[in-house]
Structure formats: structure tokens, C-alpha cells
Write an enzyme that holds these catalytic residues in place. Structure first.
Site, PDB file in Angstrom:
ATOM      1  N   ARG A 167     -10.701  13.624  -1.329  1.00  9.07           N
ATOM      2  CA  ARG A 167     -10.805  12.237  -0.838  1.00  9.07           C
ATOM      3  C   ARG A 167     -12.283  11.806  -0.772  1.00  9.07           C
ATOM      4  O   ARG A 167     -12.686  11.107   0.158  1.00  9.07           O
ATOM      5  CB  ARG A 167     -10.164  12.065   0.547  1.00  9.07           C
ATOM      6  CG  ARG A 167      -8.682  12.346   0.599  1.00  9.07           C
ATOM      7  CD  ARG A 167      -7.905  11.350  -0.248  1.00  9.07           C
ATOM      8  NE  ARG A 167      -6.469  11.442  -0.056  1.00  9.07           N
ATOM      9  CZ  ARG A 167      -5.659  12.220  -0.785  1.00  9.07           C
ATOM     10  NH1 ARG A 167      -6.143  12.972  -1.762  1.00  9.07           N
ATOM     11  NH2 ARG A 167      -4.360  12.227  -0.564  1.00  9.07           N
ATOM     12  N   SER A 240      -1.897   7.550   4.285  1.00 12.67           N
ATOM     13  CA  SER A 240      -2.458   8.451   5.307  1.00 12.67           C
ATOM     14  C   SER A 240      -3.644   7.767   5.972  1.00 12.67           C
ATOM     15  O   SER A 240      -4.566   7.328   5.267  1.00 12.67           O
ATOM     16  CB  SER A 240      -2.967   9.741   4.677  1.00 12.67           C
ATOM     17  OG  SER A 240      -1.950  10.404   3.984  1.00 12.67           O
ATOM     18  N   GLU A 337      -9.340   7.959   6.624  1.00 16.49           N
ATOM     19  CA  GLU A 337      -9.416   7.933   5.156  1.00 16.49           C
ATOM     20  C   GLU A 337      -9.769   6.538   4.627  1.00 16.49           C
ATOM     21  O   GLU A 337     -10.623   6.411   3.757  1.00 16.49           O
ATOM     22  CB  GLU A 337      -8.078   8.398   4.570  1.00 16.49           C
ATOM     23  CG  GLU A 337      -8.100   8.439   3.067  1.00 16.49           C
ATOM     24  CD  GLU A 337      -6.725   8.603   2.459  1.00 16.49           C
ATOM     25  OE1 GLU A 337      -6.218   9.729   2.444  1.00 16.49           O
ATOM     26  OE2 GLU A 337      -6.165   7.606   1.962  1.00 16.49           O
TER      27      GLU A 337
HETATM   28  P1  FAD Z   1      -8.875  -1.026  -1.981  1.00 16.88           P
HETATM   29  O1  FAD Z   1      -8.096  -0.665  -0.782  1.00 16.88           O
HETATM   30  O2  FAD Z   1      -8.914  -2.452  -2.381  1.00 16.88           O
HETATM   31  O3  FAD Z   1     -10.346  -0.455  -1.819  1.00 16.88           O
HETATM   32  C1  FAD Z   1     -10.560   0.870  -1.404  1.00 16.88           C
HETATM   33  C2  FAD Z   1     -12.050   1.190  -1.561  1.00 16.88           C
HETATM   34  O4  FAD Z   1     -12.426   1.158  -2.933  1.00 16.88           O
HETATM   35  C3  FAD Z   1     -12.962   0.171  -0.860  1.00 16.88           C
HETATM   36  O5  FAD Z   1     -14.100   0.860  -0.387  1.00 16.88           O
HETATM   37  C4  FAD Z   1     -13.359  -0.780  -1.990  1.00 16.88           C
HETATM   38  O6  FAD Z   1     -14.577  -1.439  -1.742  1.00 16.88           O
HETATM   39  C5  FAD Z   1     -13.481   0.188  -3.144  1.00 16.88           C
HETATM   40  N1  FAD Z   1     -13.241  -0.401  -4.464  1.00 16.88           N
HETATM   41  C6  FAD Z   1     -12.089  -0.980  -4.894  1.00 16.88           C
HETATM   42  N2  FAD Z   1     -12.225  -1.349  -6.181  1.00 16.88           N
HETATM   43  C7  FAD Z   1     -13.482  -1.002  -6.562  1.00 16.88           C
HETATM   44  C8  FAD Z   1     -14.228  -1.133  -7.784  1.00 16.88           C
HETATM   45  N3  FAD Z   1     -13.714  -1.697  -8.871  1.00 16.88           N
HETATM   46  N4  FAD Z   1     -15.502  -0.679  -7.798  1.00 16.88           N
HETATM   47  C9  FAD Z   1     -16.071  -0.124  -6.695  1.00 16.88           C
HETATM   48  N5  FAD Z   1     -15.415   0.017  -5.513  1.00 16.88           N
HETATM   49  C10 FAD Z   1     -14.134  -0.406  -5.464  1.00 16.88           C
HETATM   50  N6  FAD Z   1      -4.200   7.664  -1.768  1.00 16.88           N
HETATM   51  C11 FAD Z   1      -4.185   8.903  -2.305  1.00 16.88           C
HETATM   52  O7  FAD Z   1      -5.240   9.433  -2.679  1.00 16.88           O
HETATM   53  N7  FAD Z   1      -3.023   9.602  -2.454  1.00 16.88           N
HETATM   54  C12 FAD Z   1      -1.838   9.102  -2.067  1.00 16.88           C
HETATM   55  O8  FAD Z   1      -0.813   9.761  -2.208  1.00 16.88           O
HETATM   56  C13 FAD Z   1      -1.809   7.792  -1.498  1.00 16.88           C
HETATM   57  N8  FAD Z   1      -0.651   7.250  -1.070  1.00 16.88           N
HETATM   58  C14 FAD Z   1      -0.646   6.021  -0.501  1.00 16.88           C
HETATM   59  C15 FAD Z   1       0.576   5.488  -0.091  1.00 16.88           C
HETATM   60  C16 FAD Z   1       0.621   4.233   0.483  1.00 16.88           C
HETATM   61  C17 FAD Z   1       1.958   3.689   0.957  1.00 16.88           C
HETATM   62  C18 FAD Z   1      -0.564   3.467   0.618  1.00 16.88           C
HETATM   63  C19 FAD Z   1      -0.507   2.086   1.197  1.00 16.88           C
HETATM   64  C20 FAD Z   1      -1.788   3.992   0.217  1.00 16.88           C
HETATM   65  C21 FAD Z   1      -1.845   5.273  -0.349  1.00 16.88           C
HETATM   66  N9  FAD Z   1      -3.047   5.853  -0.787  1.00 16.88           N
HETATM   67  C22 FAD Z   1      -3.043   7.095  -1.363  1.00 16.88           C
HETATM   68  C23 FAD Z   1      -4.328   5.138  -0.601  1.00 16.88           C
HETATM   69  C24 FAD Z   1      -4.620   4.111  -1.730  1.00 16.88           C
HETATM   70  O9  FAD Z   1      -3.476   3.838  -2.478  1.00 16.88           O
HETATM   71  C25 FAD Z   1      -5.714   4.604  -2.677  1.00 16.88           C
HETATM   72  O10 FAD Z   1      -6.887   4.916  -1.971  1.00 16.88           O
HETATM   73  C26 FAD Z   1      -6.049   3.570  -3.769  1.00 16.88           C
HETATM   74  O11 FAD Z   1      -6.907   4.148  -4.724  1.00 16.88           O
HETATM   75  C27 FAD Z   1      -6.696   2.305  -3.207  1.00 16.88           C
HETATM   76  O12 FAD Z   1      -6.739   1.361  -4.252  1.00 16.88           O
HETATM   77  P2  FAD Z   1      -6.972  -0.184  -3.959  1.00 16.88           P
HETATM   78  O13 FAD Z   1      -7.135  -0.862  -5.295  1.00 16.88           O
HETATM   79  O14 FAD Z   1      -5.919  -0.701  -3.084  1.00 16.88           O
HETATM   80  O15 FAD Z   1      -8.375  -0.126  -3.224  1.00 16.88           O
HETATM   81  N1  EPU Z   2       4.262  16.814   8.702  1.00 16.52           N
HETATM   82  C1  EPU Z   2       4.461  16.760  10.063  1.00 16.52           C
HETATM   83  N2  EPU Z   2       4.847  15.570  10.616  1.00 16.52           N
HETATM   84  C2  EPU Z   2       5.014  14.452   9.864  1.00 16.52           C
HETATM   85  C3  EPU Z   2       4.787  14.520   8.477  1.00 16.52           C
HETATM   86  C4  EPU Z   2       4.406  15.718   7.924  1.00 16.52           C
HETATM   87  O1  EPU Z   2       4.317  17.750  10.770  1.00 16.52           O
HETATM   88  O2  EPU Z   2       5.356  13.401  10.436  1.00 16.52           O
HETATM   89  C5  EPU Z   2       3.857  18.089   8.094  1.00 16.52           C
HETATM   90  C6  EPU Z   2       4.885  18.502   7.035  1.00 16.52           C
HETATM   91  O3  EPU Z   2       5.830  19.315   7.631  1.00 16.52           O
HETATM   92  C7  EPU Z   2       4.065  19.198   5.984  1.00 16.52           C
HETATM   93  C8  EPU Z   2       2.657  18.709   6.197  1.00 16.52           C
HETATM   94  O4  EPU Z   2       2.644  17.932   7.382  1.00 16.52           O
HETATM   95  O5  EPU Z   2       4.066  20.584   6.167  1.00 16.52           O
HETATM   96  C9  EPU Z   2       2.125  17.941   5.011  1.00 16.52           C
HETATM   97  O6  EPU Z   2       2.892  16.731   4.854  1.00 16.52           O
HETATM   98  P1  EPU Z   2       2.918  15.958   3.450  1.00 16.52           P
HETATM   99  O7  EPU Z   2       3.416  16.844   2.355  1.00 16.52           O
HETATM  100  O8  EPU Z   2       3.608  14.670   3.671  1.00 16.52           O
HETATM  101  O9  EPU Z   2       1.390  15.741   3.103  1.00 16.52           O
HETATM  102  P2  EPU Z   2       0.185  15.135   3.947  1.00 16.52           P
HETATM  103  O10 EPU Z   2      -0.821  16.223   4.125  1.00 16.52           O
HETATM  104  O11 EPU Z   2       0.658  14.476   5.177  1.00 16.52           O
HETATM  105  C10 EPU Z   2      -1.141  14.454   1.824  1.00 16.52           C
HETATM  106  C11 EPU Z   2      -1.965  13.290   1.389  1.00 16.52           C
HETATM  107  C12 EPU Z   2      -1.062  12.186   0.873  1.00 16.52           C
HETATM  108  C13 EPU Z   2      -0.297  12.731  -0.344  1.00 16.52           C
HETATM  109  C14 EPU Z   2       0.543  13.930   0.130  1.00 16.52           C
HETATM  110  C15 EPU Z   2       1.271  14.590  -1.012  1.00 16.52           C
HETATM  111  C16 EPU Z   2      -4.001  13.312   2.680  1.00 16.52           C
HETATM  112  C17 EPU Z   2      -4.774  12.687   3.788  1.00 16.52           C
HETATM  113  N3  EPU Z   2      -2.784  12.814   2.474  1.00 16.52           N
HETATM  114  O12 EPU Z   2      -0.372  14.030   2.923  1.00 16.52           O
HETATM  115  O13 EPU Z   2      -1.872  11.107   0.428  1.00 16.52           O
HETATM  116  O14 EPU Z   2       0.552  11.753  -0.891  1.00 16.52           O
HETATM  117  O15 EPU Z   2      -0.331  14.911   0.727  1.00 16.52           O
HETATM  118  O16 EPU Z   2       0.352  15.296  -1.801  1.00 16.52           O
HETATM  119  O17 EPU Z   2      -4.497  14.214   2.026  1.00 16.52           O
HETATM  120  C18 EPU Z   2      -2.936   9.108   1.193  1.00 16.52           C
HETATM  121  O18 EPU Z   2      -4.008   9.669   0.936  1.00 16.52           O
HETATM  122  O19 EPU Z   2      -2.861   7.928   1.618  1.00 16.52           O
HETATM  123  C19 EPU Z   2      -1.687   9.850   0.993  1.00 16.52           C
HETATM  124  C20 EPU Z   2      -0.485   9.355   1.268  1.00 16.52           C
END
Ligand code: FAD
Ligand code: EPU
Length: 350
Positions: A167, A240, A337
């Protein structure tokens, strides 16, 4: 057609997935790279505060945003180099990440399937090196094309320049410096699929995919994600809210001895371990905890949600409370995050 559109005093409520209210003094939607060069030459854009906004899925607006917000809406995807074993694909910053994942799968290119359904844009993907289900995007990035506000030059950064971490990246550490305009990916045509993350083998088995193809892995992960995470269209959230804390191996082992059941995962090197922030929050009794319209999700303890009228300030106040409770209980400091705009995160310390 000038290639961009300017909006004064623009509402940002529909432009962040938390759906909190905020306004920007000036918002510029940019549709062409030439228009970006023109905009970047304006003194207000060159020297004043500037925020890049993608789909707003990893951002919390706590206050009004001064200066200019740039939203890049260039949408081209193309293959630059096509080899038997791999291709180099270039996608512009405004392409939706999930669209790119499906485009690559449609072209029989591998690597991005585990990153299916992550919201947001291609331009934001390198910022926090998006990751899920055992894969991080940095592994597949060949070059990031960016404009450097410090030198006022367009540049090409290779994977090593980007200093990707969990991240984390060069871009996240220097948030006011880089404008990412496009990303080039090195995608293999053959590779061993990553299917060991918890839940994935079971989901593939339920689908009857004994020898899964990449598209089936994407389908399995999409199903898991849809069950595990609240949908931001229904309930505002930014995924997250906290990173999983990375601890020294000895500290992680001591914590796991003291708190049986704590999930511990591998980290970037053998001396470090990640511990589950969701588990720590849940053990504090905070899953579903509500403070007005800001709440810890019932569905996943690592996600904060907006039940309707929460402001960015409410979300931030809740996040600070959660971090404090976890620190008091376990002595572990959580870090947010998403990018927090208009306020500063107060780290919890003893
Ligand atoms: P924004 O939220 O618009 O911006 C995020 C940051 O990037 C800001 O600092 C912004 O200034 C900068 N930025 C945006 N575009 C540019 C650009 N072109 N040049 C320079 N800086 C820029 N993230 C994960 O890593 N793994 C996941 O599994 C994951 N799951 C998610 C699930 C949900 C339901 C949600 C809502 C979010 C999740 N995220 C996850 C977080 C998010 O989707 C990512 O961080 C994504 O890359 C953000 O993209 P955005 O275009 O919305 O960026
Ligand atoms: N868990 C709990 N309580 C909950 C949910 C999960 O105890 O309410 C425990 C689960 O039992 C599991 C562990 O937490 O053992 C991990 O959960 P999960 O697999 O959902 O992954 P996470 O660590 O919570 C991370 C990323 C997610 C990504 C998933 C899958 C970060 C901060 N988050 O979540 O990314 O999708 O793994 O790889 O690293 C994001 O960055 O926004 C994001 C959604």
C-alpha cells in the site's frame, strides 16, 4: 472542444465513494493529454495547491478543497508491444481499473485477474500499489508515465523508480509532486495462476472450475469480494480504512502468543509479518459500532461506512476512536489507508 471542462465551487459528493459532502474551488475534468499540457501551464495550476482525483474510492474529504482539483478522463487502452510470451499494454489514467482487468482478460493476457473489481482508475492504481488476493499491481507495471510538478517535465518511471511497497509507492510519499497520465503493464500470456488465498479454492470448487482459467479466477474473486465487502453504491465506504499493521517477526509472534486466533500473514521480507487489522478491531467489540451515521461495517470490521449523512469529519473522528481502542487493547498503532484531505491524521502513541 478545448479538451477540458472547468467547474467553479464544484460539489464533490458524487465524486467520492464515501459520499461525504465537500466542495472544490475549481474542478477541471481533462479529456485530452494536449489539454492537460495547456492547463499545467496556468500559474494557478503550476504553483497553487493541486489535488488529483480519480474515482474518489480511496479519499476522505474532511474540509473544502482549496486550489484546483484535476480529474483525468483520458480513456485509451492499447497494446504497444505484442510478443508470443507477453504484451506491453498502455492504459491512460482515466480508464476504470476493472474495465482494464476485463480488457486484458479478453485479450488473453494474464496477471491482473486477482485485482478484479477493485474500484478506481488506472492513474490511481500505482499510488498505493493496489493489491488483493495475493497480487500487487507493481509486479506488472513496466513504466508509469507522469508529469513531475517539481521539474515541470513529463517523465517515464520504471518499476524500480516507483519504489512499490505494501500500500505504498514513491507517488504516495510525494503526493503533491506527481500527475500520473498513463501506465504501461508487462503482462504474460502464460503464468501460474495465484489461487491459494483463503476462500479462493473453495469458491473455484463451488463453480466446478477444477483446472481454472484466468477468467474463472477473476469470477471467483469477484464473487468473494461482493460477499465480503459493502458495495459503495449502496453504503458509502472507501474499502479497508486501515492498513494491516506490519510488525517485526518477534513482535508479531509475541502478539499471536498472547492473542490466540490473531491472523498473521507474510510481509515483504522474512523479518516482517502483517497482522490482521480487521481481527484487532473486531476483538475490541467494534464491528458494527456506530457513531451517528459513521460506522464500522457490520460486514467487515476493516471498512468504515457512511449510513447517510456522515461528514468526512465524522468518519475521521470514528477512525481516530477505532485506532485508539485498538492501541489501548493490543498496543498496535493502526494507520489509515485512504488519503485524508483537509485534516491531519493523529497517530496514536503511548
Ligand atoms: P482516488 O480515491 O480518486 O485517489 C486516491 C489517491 O490517488 C489520492 O491521493 C489522489 O490524489 C491520487 N491520484 C488519483 N489519480 C491520480 C493521478 N492520475 N495521478 C496522481 N495521483 C492520483 N484498494 C486495494 O489496494 N485493494 C483492494 O482490494 C481495494 N478494495 C476496495 C474496495 C472498495 C469497496 C473500495 C471503495 C475501495 C477499495 N480499494 C482497494 C481502494 C481503492 O479502490 C484504490 O486505492 C484505488 O486505486 C483508488 O482509485 P481512485 O481512482 O478512486 O483514486
Ligand atoms: N477478519 C475479521 N473480522 C472481519 C473481517 C475479517 O476478523 O470483520 C479476519 C478474517 O478472518 C481474515 C482476516 O481478517 O482472517 C483477513 O481478512 P480479509 O481476507 O478480508 O483481508 P483484509 O486483510 O481485511 C486485505 C486488503 C483488502 C484486500 C483483501 C484481499 C488491506 C488493508 N486490505 O483485507 O484491500 O481486498 O486483503 O486481498 O491490506 C483495500 O485496500 O481497500 C482492500 C479492500
Amino acid at each position: 472542444m478545448s479538451g477540458y471542462r472547468l467547474l467553479e465551487n464544484a460539489s464533490l459528493e458524487g465524486r467520492n465513494t464515501f459520499r461525504v459532502a465537500a466542495r472544490a474551488s475549481l474542478l477541471a475534468d481533462v479529456y485530452h493529454t494536449d489539454a492537460l499540457s495547456e492547463l499545467l501551464a496556468y500559474p494557478a495550476v503550476q504553483h497553487g495547491p493541486l489535488l488529483l482525483l480519480g474515482a474518489g474510492s480511496n479519499i476522505v474529504f474532511v474540509d473544502e478543497v482549496p486550489g484546483v482539483i484535476l480529474s483525468l478522463a483520458m480513456h485509451d487502452i492499447r497494446i504497444l508491444v505484442d510478443h508470443d510470451h507477453h504484451a506491453i499494454v498502455r492504459a491512460e489514467a482515466g480508464v476504470l481499473w476493472n474495465d482494464l482487468v476485463h480488457w486484458t482478460l479478453g485479450h488473453r493476457l494474464l496477471g491482473l485477474e486477482n485485482l478484479v473489481l477493485i474500484p478506481g482508475t488506472v492513474g490511481a492504481a500505482p499510488i498505493q500499489n493496489i493489491g488483493a488476493y495475493g497480487v500487487e499491481v507493481g509486479e506488472f507495471i513496466e513504466v508509469v508515465e507522469a508529469f513531475d510538478r517539481q521539474t515541470l517535465r513529463a517523465c517515464r518511471l520504471n518499476r524500480a523508480d516507483c519504489a512499490f511497497g505494501y500500500r505504498d509507492s514513491l507517488f504516495k510519499r510525494e503526493p503533491d509532486r506527481w500527475i500520473i497520465t498513463a501506465v504501461e503493464f508487462h503482462l504474460p500470456r502464460q503464468r501460474e495462476l495465484m489461487i491459494d488465498y483463503a476462500g479462493v479454492p473453495e469458491e473455484l470448487a463451488a463453480m466446478g472450475a477444477d483446472v481454472p482459467r484466468a477468467a474463472q479466477v477473476a469470477e471467483a474473486i469477484a464473487r468473494l469480494r461482493s460477499r465480503k465487502l459493502p458495495n459503495p453504491v449502496v453504503l458509502g465506504n472507501a474499502g479497508s480504512f486501515f492498513k494491516n499493521p506490519v510488525l517485526a517477526l518477534n513482535d508479531a509472534e509475541a502478539l499471536a502468543d498472547q492473542w490466540p486466533g490473531l491472523p498473521v500473514f507474510g510481509a515483504s521480507d522474512d523479518t516482517l509479518r502483517k497482522v490482521s487489522a480487521a481481527w484487532l478491531i473486531e476483538q475490541c467489540g467494534l464491528r458494527g459500532y456506530r457513531c451517528g451515521d459513521a460506522a464500522v461495517s457490520e460486514q467487515h470490521a476493516l471498512v468504515l461506512v457512511n449510513h447517510g449523512c456522515a461528514s468526512g469529519r465524522h468518519v475521521l473522528a470514528l477512525a481516530q476512536q477505532v485506532a485508539l481502542r485498538v492501541f489501548e487493547h493490543f498496543g498496535v498503532a493502526l494507520e489509515p489507508e485512504p488519503r485524508i484531505v483537509g485534516a491531519t491524521w493523529q497517530p496514536v502513541t503511548a
